[in-house]
Design a protein around this motif. Sequence first.
Motif, PDB file in Angstrom:
ATOM      1  N   GLU A 208       0.966  -1.425  -0.002  1.00 33.89           N
ATOM      2  CA  GLU A 208       0.077   0.192   0.024  1.00 33.89           C
ATOM      3  C   GLU A 208       0.942   1.174  -0.001  1.00 33.89           C
ATOM      4  O   GLU A 208       0.318   2.428  -0.073  1.00 33.89           O
ATOM      5  N   TYR A 209       2.117   1.125  -0.164  1.00 34.87           N
ATOM      6  CA  TYR A 209       2.925   2.292   0.035  1.00 34.87           C
ATOM      7  C   TYR A 209       3.085   3.239  -1.307  1.00 34.87           C
ATOM      8  O   TYR A 209       3.589   2.493  -2.231  1.00 34.87           O
ATOM      9  N   LYS A 210       2.566   4.321  -1.153  1.00 33.78           N
ATOM     10  CA  LYS A 210       2.704   5.145  -2.310  1.00 33.78           C
ATOM     11  C   LYS A 210       4.023   5.697  -2.642  1.00 33.78           C
ATOM     12  O   LYS A 210       4.182   5.807  -3.749  1.00 33.78           O
ATOM     13  N   ASP A 211       4.924   5.967  -1.592  1.00 32.04           N
ATOM     14  CA  ASP A 211       6.313   6.410  -1.865  1.00 32.04           C
ATOM     15  C   ASP A 211       7.502   5.574  -1.152  1.00 32.04           C
ATOM     16  O   ASP A 211       7.134   4.861  -0.130  1.00 32.04           O
TER      17      ASP A 211
ATOM     18  N   ASP B 103       7.267   5.997   2.680  1.00 38.01           N
ATOM     19  CA  ASP B 103       6.305   4.951   3.196  1.00 38.01           C
ATOM     20  C   ASP B 103       6.724   3.611   3.530  1.00 38.01           C
ATOM     21  O   ASP B 103       6.901   2.786   4.321  1.00 38.01           O
TER      22      ASP B 103
ATOM     23  N   TYR C 149      10.973   3.109  -7.001  1.00 35.27           N
ATOM     24  CA  TYR C 149      10.236   4.009  -6.278  1.00 35.27           C
ATOM     25  C   TYR C 149      10.788   5.586  -7.075  1.00 35.27           C
ATOM     26  O   TYR C 149       9.876   6.272  -7.148  1.00 35.27           O
TER      27      TYR C 149
ATOM     28  N   ARG D  17       9.576   6.197 -10.162  1.00 33.82           N
ATOM     29  CA  ARG D  17       7.974   6.171 -10.102  1.00 33.82           C
ATOM     30  C   ARG D  17       7.408   5.058 -10.892  1.00 33.82           C
ATOM     31  O   ARG D  17       6.324   5.272 -11.762  1.00 33.82           O
TER      32      ARG D  17
ATOM     33  N   THR E 292       3.079   1.302  -8.678  1.00 38.27           N
ATOM     34  CA  THR E 292       1.721   1.619  -8.109  1.00 38.27           C
ATOM     35  C   THR E 292       1.315   0.600  -7.188  1.00 38.27           C
ATOM     36  O   THR E 292       1.133  -0.528  -7.276  1.00 38.27           O
TER      37      THR E 292
ATOM     38  N   LYS F  71      -3.751  -1.524  -2.456  1.00 35.49           N
ATOM     39  CA  LYS F  71      -4.011  -2.280  -1.390  1.00 35.49           C
ATOM     40  C   LYS F  71      -5.014  -3.346  -1.519  1.00 35.49           C
ATOM     41  O   LYS F  71      -5.998  -3.195  -2.294  1.00 35.49           O
TER      42      LYS F  71
END
Length: 521
Positions: free
Chosen positions: A320-323, A326, A345, A348, A351, A354
């Motif tokens: 679930e970690y966006k960046d 996190d 990461y 980018r 994605t 979750k």
Amino acid sequence: MKYIQFLFIFFNSSSALYANSDISCLSHYVGRNQLIYHIKNLPFSSDSRVIKKQAFEVSESMKVSDWVMTELRKKSFDFLNENSKKEIIDLDFLCLGAGPQCAAASLVLGHSKFSSLVVERSDYVAKTFAEKDFYINSSELDQLSMHQFPGGLGDLADYTSFEFAHSQQLATHIQVQQLISKVPVLFNTEVVEIKKVEDREAIKFLFKTKNGLRFRVKNILVGSGLGDIATKVSDPNYRDFFSSQYELHIKQPKQLQLVMTTDTFLVTKKLMDCESRVMTLPRRIAVIGDGDGSKIVLESLLTKSVVLHPETEIIWVGNEYKDFSDFYRSTKGFTRYLQGIFPFYEKRMITGVKGYIQSWKKNSDGSFSMTAEDVVTKKVSDFTSDMIIDSTGYVSFVPTLKQWIGASQTLKDEVGELNELDLKSTVLARRMVDSVTSKELNVYLLGASAGNLASRAELMNSPNKNPVSIFNTVPRTSSFLSYLTQTSKFPSYRGKKSSRQKVISSYEMIERIKLKLAEVN
Ligand SMILES: Cc1cc2nc3c(=O)[nH]c(=O)nc-3n(C[C@H](O)[C@H](O)[C@H](O)COP(=O)(O)OP(=O)(O)OC[C@H]3O[C@@H](n4cnc5c(N)ncnc54)[C@H](O)[C@@H]3O)c2cc1C
């Protein structure tokens, strides 16, 4: 030789993605001093001297492994020759699965008066580590080894001067333990049936193997590990497709499939690497699961033999970690995978989605449409991918075994002490119980096949939090076998040592093994 050449390719081969990624940016997240520590200890170096050293040490361990496996195969033939006239072979102990648990058990059995044998369906000891190329996640530190085998020979530090060894080095270390135990291993011997029989008032077990061997045994030691490759995704259409893709992998292991698992992906990658072939991946890759398996796969994408699409999108289901900040926080100080995940990461490419896969569909253009549901918020996300790497887990052999011998669902904890941990009472192994009579059966589950043995409280204080790691299982198996066979316990220091020994040459290691084999038990 071909393999050794390839090792240099493997180590010299961080991809463009990795090379272009500014790893020093990691300091922004983890602090400068910590970063220096990480870079020194983590597996992927950009320093050519370090890379050469890694490759040399792995190639040396490979030479030891080749020698040890040849000796093990000779012992296997000797055993079959000695027993060739028998219709059925009688044994006190049969160990199922030639992984670290049966190696640890064999070290004790080899010192006992009991007749013992290991049966293994593949043609390797420690195949989990031998058939793939990855860096392991348990540490070999200056004053702590997470790979100690009580009563065994040497340490993993004999093969590596780094904190995280290559999987081949760990495989070699385990194979050495199996050989010096003097308990023979029969390879390519898959157990396909076990029956419980009354034999002069004692219960015995009749084994049949795929290659037609028959055994009558008093005690079964199960070291079948986490189990077979499987998926935990419940969508029935997906499961059918997953099975057909796995069958294709078995038939054509050198081919990339549309759905792979951590294991099939790494096996295929190794086979392709050995032929100097590159692996070209499609743009959208769904990685399902956020355990160690998914992280090992992601860092394997950083090697040069993997060609990533310039606009690669990793849809990481369960993560679930966006960046990266996190993601870093989620590791709670376990730094092993930071280096390999960071470039994805940073560019980018990840994605995070979750939840768990809820539905799956194959589209006419060959892509897959999936939905995942967050169990807490019930939020459903949908996405499309061109390939899936399913790292959701394994299916245990234990339910099949229970069915074969009529054992109940409940297992009995085999409790004992682990002095080296100051534990007066802890679960060392688990035992099967007859479903009708509730009598205890002489069928013992060791290590990962028994589920989690170490308690949560114990793991909290342990330097290794993985309940099925060698560190948390092998000393238990050794201790349990000493109790079961009434032999004196091998000293076990829980990996503690005063200093790190120097890596030794393959020649010296083989000489040490020969000396050990010459000893009379
Ligand atoms: C990809 C991966 C990486 C891991 N990395 C680490 C790590 O870095 N450090 C660590 O401490 N732990 C690690 N583990 C966890 C754990 O230590 C290993 O899974 C370990 O190999 C388990 O040992 P085992 O002896 O219980 O079983 P395994 O090593 O899995 O051995 C079981 C054997 O049983 C055989 N078998 C199964 N069924 C049958 C049958 N019917 N007949 C005959 N043979 C059969 C299999 O072929 C296999 O060889 C890792 C696990 C995986 C999957």
